[in-house]
Design a protein around this motif. Structure first.
Motif, mmCIF file in Angstrom:
data_model
loop_
_atom_site.group_PDB
_atom_site.id
_atom_site.type_symbol
_atom_site.label_atom_id
_atom_site.label_comp_id
_atom_site.label_asym_id
_atom_site.label_seq_id
_atom_site.Cartn_x
_atom_site.Cartn_y
_atom_site.Cartn_z
ATOM 1 N N GLU A 224 40.611 47.930 25.087
ATOM 2 C CA GLU A 224 40.133 49.004 26.139
ATOM 3 C C GLU A 224 39.210 48.424 27.000
ATOM 4 N N ALA A 225 38.277 47.619 26.765
ATOM 5 C CA ALA A 225 37.183 46.889 27.535
ATOM 6 C C ALA A 225 38.070 46.000 28.484
ATOM 7 N N THR A 226 38.825 45.234 27.999
ATOM 8 C CA THR A 226 39.603 44.151 28.925
ATOM 9 C C THR A 226 40.549 44.864 29.584
ATOM 10 N N ARG A 227 41.090 45.966 29.301
ATOM 11 C CA ARG A 227 42.182 46.702 30.066
ATOM 12 C C ARG A 227 41.570 46.896 31.516
ATOM 13 N N PHE A 228 40.496 47.536 31.354
ATOM 14 C CA PHE A 228 39.668 47.758 32.890
ATOM 15 C C PHE A 228 39.378 46.529 33.358
ATOM 16 N N TYR A 229 38.867 45.353 32.688
ATOM 17 C CA TYR A 229 38.567 44.161 33.310
ATOM 18 C C TYR A 229 39.695 43.352 34.088
ATOM 19 N N ILE A 230 40.736 43.383 33.213
ATOM 20 C CA ILE A 230 41.880 42.708 33.759
ATOM 21 C C ILE A 230 42.272 43.442 35.056
ATOM 22 N N GLU A 231 42.292 44.819 35.083
ATOM 23 C CA GLU A 231 42.942 45.651 36.271
ATOM 24 C C GLU A 231 41.680 45.152 37.306
ATOM 25 N N PHE A 232 40.511 45.072 37.223
ATOM 26 C CA PHE A 232 39.787 44.682 38.166
ATOM 27 C C PHE A 232 40.063 43.336 38.877
ATOM 28 N N HIS A 233 40.201 42.362 37.815
ATOM 29 C CA HIS A 233 40.431 40.991 38.050
ATOM 30 C C HIS A 233 41.757 40.939 38.948
ATOM 31 N N HIS A 236 41.071 42.711 42.419
ATOM 32 C CA HIS A 236 40.005 41.962 43.347
ATOM 33 C C HIS A 236 40.541 40.643 43.631
ATOM 34 N N PHE A 237 41.027 40.091 42.744
ATOM 35 C CA PHE A 237 41.277 38.709 43.219
ATOM 36 C C PHE A 237 42.610 38.453 42.989
ATOM 37 N N GLY A 238 43.539 39.114 42.477
ATOM 38 C CA GLY A 238 44.973 38.836 42.322
ATOM 39 C C GLY A 238 45.296 38.010 41.157
ATOM 40 N N TRP A 239 44.301 38.061 40.170
ATOM 41 C CA TRP A 239 44.764 37.238 38.985
ATOM 42 C C TRP A 239 45.319 37.929 37.931
ATOM 43 N N VAL A 240 45.963 37.149 36.841
ATOM 44 C CA VAL A 240 46.700 37.856 35.630
ATOM 45 C C VAL A 240 45.587 38.267 34.503
ATOM 46 N N GLY A 241 44.570 37.255 34.382
ATOM 47 C CA GLY A 241 43.868 37.293 33.347
ATOM 48 C C GLY A 241 42.437 37.966 33.686
ATOM 49 N N CYS A 242 41.547 37.827 32.875
ATOM 50 C CA CYS A 242 39.988 37.977 33.033
ATOM 51 C C CYS A 242 39.156 37.184 32.882
#
Ligand code: RIB
Ligand code: CA
Length: 320
Positions: A224-233, A236-242
């Motif tokens: 749940e924490a990284t679901r938000f964090y991956i969405e942000f990356h 914001h950056f067009g990246w796949v991971g966080c």
């Protein structure tokens, strides 16, 4: 830094924050270190949110009694600056942890840092993964900690890449650039893990899914924490991971073989709103000033992530 043979006593100065929370869990999962205390600082979220998050993540990780000390709630001079777009409104993304039963210790974070370091000269490692306000004030109150600390790892700075907060500056240094300059001038044995490196140390959804397959509250939290964090990356950056900046910085302590460092003089730009917080490295040796950091220039990110996932699996299995 020599490879670690016996548990090293570690103080973690932190602004949890999603990647800070992963660093706390990695610290709890790693027998190479003894996580002695968390000192909490403003940054990714407000100080009160960060303190609540630190206590809750320790409870989740099976270490509810680990001391948590409350530090500074704003930078030395700059206005407070948080990152809800990166870490969510509570600082832990979509994750919602039970309110911890434990409360912070009465001792201020600055006093805890000084006491712990001066009580065991040459024995304590300080790892700072948030704005450096607590560390700077500890140095001002007791300058001798610079010579008493065994070593100090700082996650911060951006040198050959865009910053992640303003075009030229990385978050931890940008938020409190004056504190960062105090730390850089202190003479502490500093290893600097910059955004250049950690931005590319990325946890993927496939890694998270592997942890979820084990079940339990720790895996659910990470998901749940990284679901938000991956969405942000991604947005914001067009990246796949966080980018898991803080666990990578912490792990330098016992997996130094993953990194290649170089001695460098680093200073912080403090004069202009446009460039405030930029970390300036004397790569050409023109400043005529002695190196003040060991800068991580290479890091085996994929191998670190593999080891990180393994440590999380072991923690999940241990703390049910
Ligand atoms: O720039 C990344 C750093 O700033 C990380 O430590 C993150 O948690 C934030 O504190
Ligand atoms: Ca952090």
């Amino acid at each position: 830094m020599s490879p670690v043979s016996t548990p090293r006593r570690v103080l973690l100065d932190t602004d949890p924050g999603i990647d800070d929370a992963l660093a706390i869990l990695l610290g709890l999962a790693s027998p190479e270190i003894e996580l002695a205390a968390l000192t909490v600082v403003h940054g990714n979220c407000t100080l009160s949110e960060a303190v609540a998050n630190a206590l809750a993540v320790l409870e989740l990780g099976g270490a509810p009694g680990l001391p948590v000390a409350v530090g500074c709630d704003r930078p030395l001079l700059r206005p407070p600056y948080t990152a809800p777009e990166t870490h969510g409104m509570t600082g832990l993304g979509y994750a919602r942890l039970p309110v911890a039963g434990a409360t912070p210790v009465a001792e201020h974070a600055v006093d805890l840092l000084i006491r712990e370091i001066m009580a065991a000269p040459g024995e304590v490692t300080l790892v700072a993964v948030g704005p450096l306000t607590n560390v700077a004030l500890a140095l001002r109150k007791e300058p001798r900690i610079a010579g008493a600390v065994r070593d100090c790892i700082v996650m911060g700075g951006a040198f050959h890449c865009d910053g992640n907060t303003i075009p030229l500056a990385e978050f931890n240094i940008y938020v409190d650039p004056h504190a960062a300059q105090i730390v850089l001038d202190s003479g502490m044995p500093l290893t600097l893990m910059p955004w250049d490196i950690t931005s590319r140390v990325q946890l993927m959804q496939s890694d998270v899914d592997r942890l979820l397959a084990r079940g339990g509250p720790i895996a659910a939290f990470i998901a749940e924490a990284t679901r938000f964090y991956i969405e942000f990356h991604r947005s914001h950056f067009g990246w796949v991971g966080c980018s898991i900046n803080d666990p990578a910085a912490l792990a330098l302590l016992w997996w130094p073989e993953l990194a290649r460092v170089r001695e460098l003089h680093v200073a912080v730009e403090l004069t202009s709103e446009l460039t405030m917080g930029q970390t300036v490295g004397d790569f050409l040796g023109k400043a005529g000033r002695a190196p003040n950091v060991r800068l991580v220039e290479q890091f085996d990110g994929p191998e670190f992530v593999r080891r990180f996932v393994e440590r999380m699996e072991a923690l999940i299995d241990r703390v049910r």
